[in-house]
Design an enzyme around this catalytic site. Sequence first.
Site, PDB file in Angstrom:
ATOM      1  N   GLU A   1       0.334  -1.083  -0.310  1.00  0.00           N
ATOM      2  CA  GLU A   1      -0.753  -0.096  -0.054  1.00  0.00           C
ATOM      3  C   GLU A   1       0.785   1.014   0.060  1.00  0.00           C
ATOM      4  O   GLU A   1       0.621   2.095  -0.533  1.00  0.00           O
ATOM      5  CB  GLU A   1      -0.809   0.183   1.310  1.00  0.00           C
ATOM      6  CG  GLU A   1      -2.051  -0.889   1.149  1.00  0.00           C
ATOM      7  CD  GLU A   1      -2.921  -1.048   2.740  1.00  0.00           C
ATOM      8  OE1 GLU A   1      -3.709  -1.707   2.947  1.00  0.00           O
ATOM      9  OE2 GLU A   1      -3.143   0.310   3.373  1.00  0.00           O
TER      10      GLU A   1
ATOM     11  N   GLU B   1      20.946 -10.891  -5.541  1.00  0.00           N
ATOM     12  CA  GLU B   1      20.731 -10.786  -4.277  1.00  0.00           C
ATOM     13  C   GLU B   1      19.660 -10.599  -3.226  1.00  0.00           C
ATOM     14  O   GLU B   1      18.579  -9.486  -4.025  1.00  0.00           O
ATOM     15  CB  GLU B   1      22.113  -9.939  -3.151  1.00  0.00           C
ATOM     16  CG  GLU B   1      21.971  -9.271  -3.194  1.00  0.00           C
ATOM     17  CD  GLU B   1      22.732  -8.032  -2.733  1.00  0.00           C
ATOM     18  OE1 GLU B   1      22.736  -6.458  -3.073  1.00  0.00           O
ATOM     19  OE2 GLU B   1      23.805  -8.534  -2.217  1.00  0.00           O
TER      20      GLU B   1
ATOM     21  N   LYS C   1      16.859  -9.063  -1.082  1.00  0.00           N
ATOM     22  CA  LYS C   1      15.942  -7.830  -0.105  1.00  0.00           C
ATOM     23  C   LYS C   1      16.220  -8.669   1.135  1.00  0.00           C
ATOM     24  O   LYS C   1      15.299  -8.665   1.884  1.00  0.00           O
ATOM     25  CB  LYS C   1      15.197  -7.444  -1.027  1.00  0.00           C
ATOM     26  CG  LYS C   1      14.855  -5.833  -0.567  1.00  0.00           C
ATOM     27  CD  LYS C   1      13.860  -5.209  -1.774  1.00  0.00           C
ATOM     28  CE  LYS C   1      14.078  -3.408  -0.733  1.00  0.00           C
ATOM     29  NZ  LYS C   1      13.817  -3.402   0.821  1.00  0.00           N
TER      30      LYS C   1
ATOM     31  N   ARG D   1      20.789   4.505   8.197  1.00  0.00           N
ATOM     32  CA  ARG D   1      20.653   5.601   7.104  1.00  0.00           C
ATOM     33  C   ARG D   1      19.525   7.326   7.766  1.00  0.00           C
ATOM     34  O   ARG D   1      20.744   7.892   6.679  1.00  0.00           O
ATOM     35  CB  ARG D   1      19.366   4.836   6.511  1.00  0.00           C
ATOM     36  CG  ARG D   1      18.570   5.972   5.157  1.00  0.00           C
ATOM     37  CD  ARG D   1      17.891   5.255   4.130  1.00  0.00           C
ATOM     38  NE  ARG D   1      19.003   3.809   3.258  1.00  0.00           N
ATOM     39  CZ  ARG D   1      18.194   2.959   3.021  1.00  0.00           C
ATOM     40  NH1 ARG D   1      17.047   3.268   3.733  1.00  0.00           N
ATOM     41  NH2 ARG D   1      19.041   2.151   2.058  1.00  0.00           N
TER      42      ARG D   1
ATOM     43  N   CYS E   1     -15.388  16.481  20.192  1.00  0.00           N
ATOM     44  CA  CYS E   1     -16.098  14.761  20.291  1.00  0.00           C
ATOM     45  C   CYS E   1     -14.472  14.739  20.753  1.00  0.00           C
ATOM     46  O   CYS E   1     -13.807  15.465  20.621  1.00  0.00           O
ATOM     47  CB  CYS E   1     -15.749  14.699  18.841  1.00  0.00           C
ATOM     48  SG  CYS E   1     -15.826  12.479  17.851  1.00  0.00           S
TER      49      CYS E   1
END
Length: 702
Positions: free
Chosen positions: A34, A106, A108, A129, A424
């Site tokens: 998704e 290779e 993943k 990262r 609400c």
Amino acid sequence: MSKVSERAEELRSQIQRYRMAYYQNNESLIPDHEYDALEKELKALEQNHPELIDSQSPSQIVGGKAAEVFSPVEHLEPMLSLDNAFSKEDFLAWAKRVGEGPFLCEPKIDGLALCLTYEQGVLTRAATRGDGAVGEDVTQNALTIKGIPHRLTGTHHPEVIEIRGEVFFGLKDFARLNASLVQAGKPVFANPRNSASGSLRQKDPSVSAARPLRMLVHGFGAWQGNLKSQSEVYELLASWGLPTTKRYEVVKDAEAAFEFITNLESSRHDVEHEIDGAVIKIDSLQNQSELGKTSRAPRWAIAYKYPPEQVNTKLLDIRVSIGRTGRATPFAVLAPVLVAGSEVEFATLHNQDQVKAKGILIGDTVSIRKAGDVIPEILGPVLALRDGSETAFEMPLNCPECGQKLARASSADVDLRCPNSKSCPAQLRERIAYIGSRAALDIEALGYVSAAALTQPLEPKIPPVISEADLFDLKLEDLLPIRSMVLDPDTGLAKHDALGNPKIVDFFARKDGSAGEVAIKLLANLEEAKTRALWRILVSLSIRHVGPVAARALTEHFGSLSAIFAASEFELSEVAGVGPTLAQSISEWFLIDWHKEILERWEKAGVQLAIPGHLGPGSASKNGIFAGLSIVVTGSLETMTREEAEAVIIELGGKAASSVSKKTAFLVAGPGAGSKLIKAQELGVAVISEQEFLQRTAGNSN
């Protein structure tokens, strides 16, 4: 704002939210397929409408930013992501673009990307990262992972080298870890990828050391080597004692590479770790260098993503949750089932039209698929298993939390919404949680559970927060009496203990009634948040359509929230990146009295609602060196992000435009500049480098 631009903004907002959860909170809010579909749709929109491309669009940057738990680390070379292929046609089209093989193929690994820096053969730093340029320093935790050498073996070590790879749990190790948690009466981990990420990103390295983390390396960043191929790199890395996969193959052409992809998919459950596809790389390092990279991905490699796994389970019920803007979203309650390594019991259904389109009935056996985490997708019913006891879902006429009648905001809106935005309970809870999120004021102690406790406690009967206006007036005595149910952030439903009873906690107080750590931290965090950047304050008000990009532009131009709300819709829409739809939304928001009260109470509490030293609406445009100029920034910049460059342009009076036209004064082009550079050259628009831009702005920006 056109429907196309509105959809692009909606996609950016969704993708940023999912990236934030995935990279920083170790949570997957939607299945991978998704998420991939959202990215693919956004890229297609921007490709067909280049004027919509924004420098901070997820299509232009690598996901995730460095969290504040660890020190930020700047990678010596950008740590990029990979482009995806989802079919043989996608893959062969990529192969045609990059030329002939050989190709290195290779698995993943579905893990957490990690960069190891070795100096003279000694491990000096390990970093996640992050956003590709800046990651998190997790060196102390990485040193506890077996298999990562603290000192390289062998010879001829470079002076400095960055080694990239993936940290993960082996499937057998993960199963043993969960079994030990069950035996100890502790909750189990959801899945290997998120558990590995969470284990590596612990404040206490001893926690990482106690977990069976592993790593496999698959390439390098900064390194001046003299090898000729990726496969030679793998052999050298292995000779240095670094853990490399034994499952890679070098093949001669694209057809052989696709055969590797299909063979790996058929045997994916035989691999010792979770995989979600295959990675195919040009083996020649010279060809890799010639092909280069975009701002977010190398051109010489691609990830082939496998379809998510499917299982059948019982659809027990369909309920409705209410979001912070009042949107009513049906979700499925499923008989718990294990899918792709984690247990699933909820699935989003988006809106009542999707329920009808899928043809599902309550009581059906349904087929679901999921690429790796929390909320999967229901594909449809297994019709052969119907027995006649199934019932149709009927969208409720009223809000399940406050009882107000649900309605569409406009004739074009497919979603039903609760109009009771002030009172609400669900909307208030979601808005307070959003204020605490990294997208808004980044208040660490104000997560979903805290927001629920503040707005819907069991005791006291009157919540301490009945509006955003109350938030910055909170005192310790308001927090200590709170007893609250623990709610699930995905559904808003109460969580239960092993006996099936709702979990009820004294959230802010210790057993002896004294202040707990969360209470003290929340009040300190709220005090710090009072001086957050003004654009964050504006975003935190949950004004429809106002995201970070528009908020930055508005606050830079007007300098204060009072000036923004005093401006006419025309004046607002004249600001770059705003437009009439967003301007109308801002004006309408301020017409509501209880919204005004939020600003009044926040200001009285000491929240900074203006940029210190700003000279007022349009002041920068009157005095800056770029006064009246339309300037476009494109490509990858080395000393700053494009967003930072655009902020300088706005600060110095210019308009940071998103598309090139004859009115563009000049284009600032960094490496990877594409269609905008071509258009500028066609129109005769001046093009300058980042260095020239820095020379022009030197001494002018603050």
